[in-house]
Design an enzyme around this catalytic site. Structure first.
Site: not given
Ligand code: TXE
Length: 479
Positions: A173, A204, A206, A210, A248, A282, A383
């Site tokens: 996903k 779709g 998260g 997800g 990660e 990141c 962050e």
């Molecule tokens: O990330 P999410 P978000 C950090 C950055 C950002 C914050 C939130 O600080 O502001 O995280 O970003 C999926 N079960 N990084 O909200 O929600 C989601 O659909 C399974 C750091 O965008 O963690 C997406 O595909 N999956 C980072 C993925 O997780 C789920 C890069 C990441 O989304 C889920 C991005 C669930 N319950 C943001 N909920 C890095 N380390 O590079 C969400 N997802």
């Protein structure tokens, strides 16, 4: 343009016919819809993957390798189309997607296509007991790969390529914010001859799609990149089912600058490590610590350089900084700039939203440098993940080391010095999974990649990734 799920080699609408809007960050317009897949769609993808597993796991390494390298070549052939799609979905400059994101996605497939032919396991002779042990490295079965929006195809393929190379079938996903290039990848996989069902891509949110992947009892491993809060949630859901996890997560990386560094090189690289991809990497060095004797000079030179960065539409060649990925993310970053001001931070440049002519509803923000009075302020601890960095001086090695390590994260650190002993001392003591000395984001795909503390668990890259996507089984034979 509407996109669809890629399941069993074909494109499908979501079973419940639920869709979500897909925004173009450069102008704020909805330009398509994507499925908001539910449990049933994930089950369909899982079934396709399960059916394909027996044959794929028995496919010779040479054939697997050939298919992955073919995918890599097709990505290279379609570089322009993919780069434009990535830019439209994410807001990053097309030039960046063309130079970094898409070439790296191609490298991921090529690298793991080659790596699998070199991957080997051990044997142990039990001396004096007339027995030999050999270790098998067997694919896990069906695995889940979930990726974020900042480097969409780059990070999506960083997981999928080793999973497939190791003989697994995948339910993947991409982020719902940037699904386009993952959708286009499905077509490329068919063209490259990847057998049906080996890779399945469901789109779709998260919390729906997800969540269905992480809750699936027979998806035995999850490789995830994203926010720390989400990572912690995934760990809780996965633990009772004993799933293998690679997480990660976020970072708040120190960029430590000593007076004896190669100044010009440091300055140019620090502009990049602060603002590349709108600061949404990141690995960005968002906390800059400068040795006191060069602090004032650095401050003047750095701010002058940052002011030269051109914020503009992602398709314009002179653009250095494009749009932030989404309206909510823009708001989150702006909120942090306000927090900095409330905590007596001084905004040295930037700090404001920008209106780009012709694209007035896009999510543009000036690159922002904030001088902070203390390393303990919120903007130095949380962050932000946008074009915002903090600067402050330090006096001793011990002091800066303590500040560098005094955050909950531990992904990467950058060190600028020509002092060898200090390099050794500091790089061994910095709490981070990756330390760059006199460079930033220089990547060799064989090296372990990941973080400590709240930046995650597990390592990606090279044979580490192939180990993650396989189970070790020891066979002991007495003779
Ligand atoms: O990330 P999410 P978000 C950090 C950055 C950002 C914050 C939130 O600080 O502001 O995280 O970003 C999926 N079960 N990084 O909200 O929600 C989601 O659909 C399974 C750091 O965008 O963690 C997406 O595909 N999956 C980072 C993925 O997780 C789920 C890069 C990441 O989304 C889920 C991005 C669930 N319950 C943001 N909920 C890095 N380390 O590079 C969400 N997802």
């Amino acid at each position: 343009m509407n996109i669809q799920n890629y399941i069993n080699g074909n494109f499908h609408k979501p079973i419940q016919n639920n869709w979500i809007d897909n925004y173009n960050p450069s102008n704020g317009e909805v330009y398509g819809q994507i499925p908001n897949s539910n449990k049933d769609d994930v089950e369909k993808a899982y079934n396709a993957a399960k059916s394909a597993f027996k044959q794929w796991s028995q496919t010779t390494l040479e054939k697997r390798s050939r298919i992955l390298i073919k995918i890599s070549e097709l990505l290279e052939t379609n570089l322009q189309r993919f780069a434009e799609a990535e830019s439209k979905d994410n807001g990053k400059p097309v030039s960046l997607a063309k130079a970094v994101d898409i070439p790296r996605a191609a490298s991921n497939f090529r690298f793991f296509g080659n790596a699998i032919t070199q991957f080997a396991s051990e044997s142990h002779e039990s001396v004096g007991q007339q027995a030999i042990n050999y270790t098998l490295r067997q694919p896990i079965g069906v695995v889940g790969c979930i990726s974020p929006w900042n480097l969409p195809l780059y990070l999506f393929t960083w997981k999928i390529a080793p999973a497939l190379a190791a003989g697994n079938c995948v339910v993947a996903k991409p982020s719902e914010v940037t699904p386009m290039t993952a959708y286009l990848l499905g077509k490329i996989c068919n063209e490259a001859g990847l057998p049906k069902g080996v890779l399945n891509i469901v789109h779709g949110l998260g919390i729906t799609t997800g969540q269905a992947i992480i809750e699936h009892p027979d998806i035995k491993a999850i490789s995830f990149t994203g926010g720390t809060t989400t990572g912690s949630h995934i760990a809780k859901v996965a633990a009772p089912m004993f799933k293998k996890l690679s997480l990660e997560l976020g970072g708040k990386n120190p960029n430590i600058i000593f007076g004896d560094c190669d100044y010009q090189d440091m300055l140019n690289t620090t502009v990049r490590s602060s603002f590349a991809n709108q600061g949404q990497i990141c690995l960005c060095g968002s906390r800059i610590f400068i040795e006191a004797p060069i602090y004032e000079k650095f401050k003047t030179d750095f701010v002058a350089k940052v002011k030269q960065l051109k914020v503009g539409h992602p398709s314009q060649t002179e653009t250095n900084i494009g749009a932030l990925v989404s309206k909510p993310h823009l708001e989150k970053v702006k909120e942090h700039i306000q927090i900095a001001k409330n905590e007596n931070g001084t905004v040295l440049c930037g700090g404001n939203e920008i209106t780009v002519e012709g694209f007035e509803n896009g999510y543009y923000l000036e690159p922002t440098v904030i001088e902070v009075p203390s390393d303990e302020c919120r903007v130095n601890q949380e962050e932000i993940f946008g074009p915002v960095v903090t600067i402050m001086p330090f006096h001793t090695e011990e002091e800066v080391l303590e500040m560098a390590n005094k955050v909950k994260y531990g992904l990467s650190a950058t060190l600028w010095t020509n002092n060898l002993k200090r390099t050794m001392r500091m790089s061994h003591q910095l709490q981070a999974g990756i330390v760059w000395v006199n460079t930033w984001m220089m990547r060799d795909l064989r090296t372990p990649f990941g973080g400590v503390k709240a930046s995650g668990v597990g390592r990606e890259g090279g044979f580490e990734a192939l180990r993650f996507f396989t189970e070790a089984k020891n066979v002991c034979i007495k003779y």
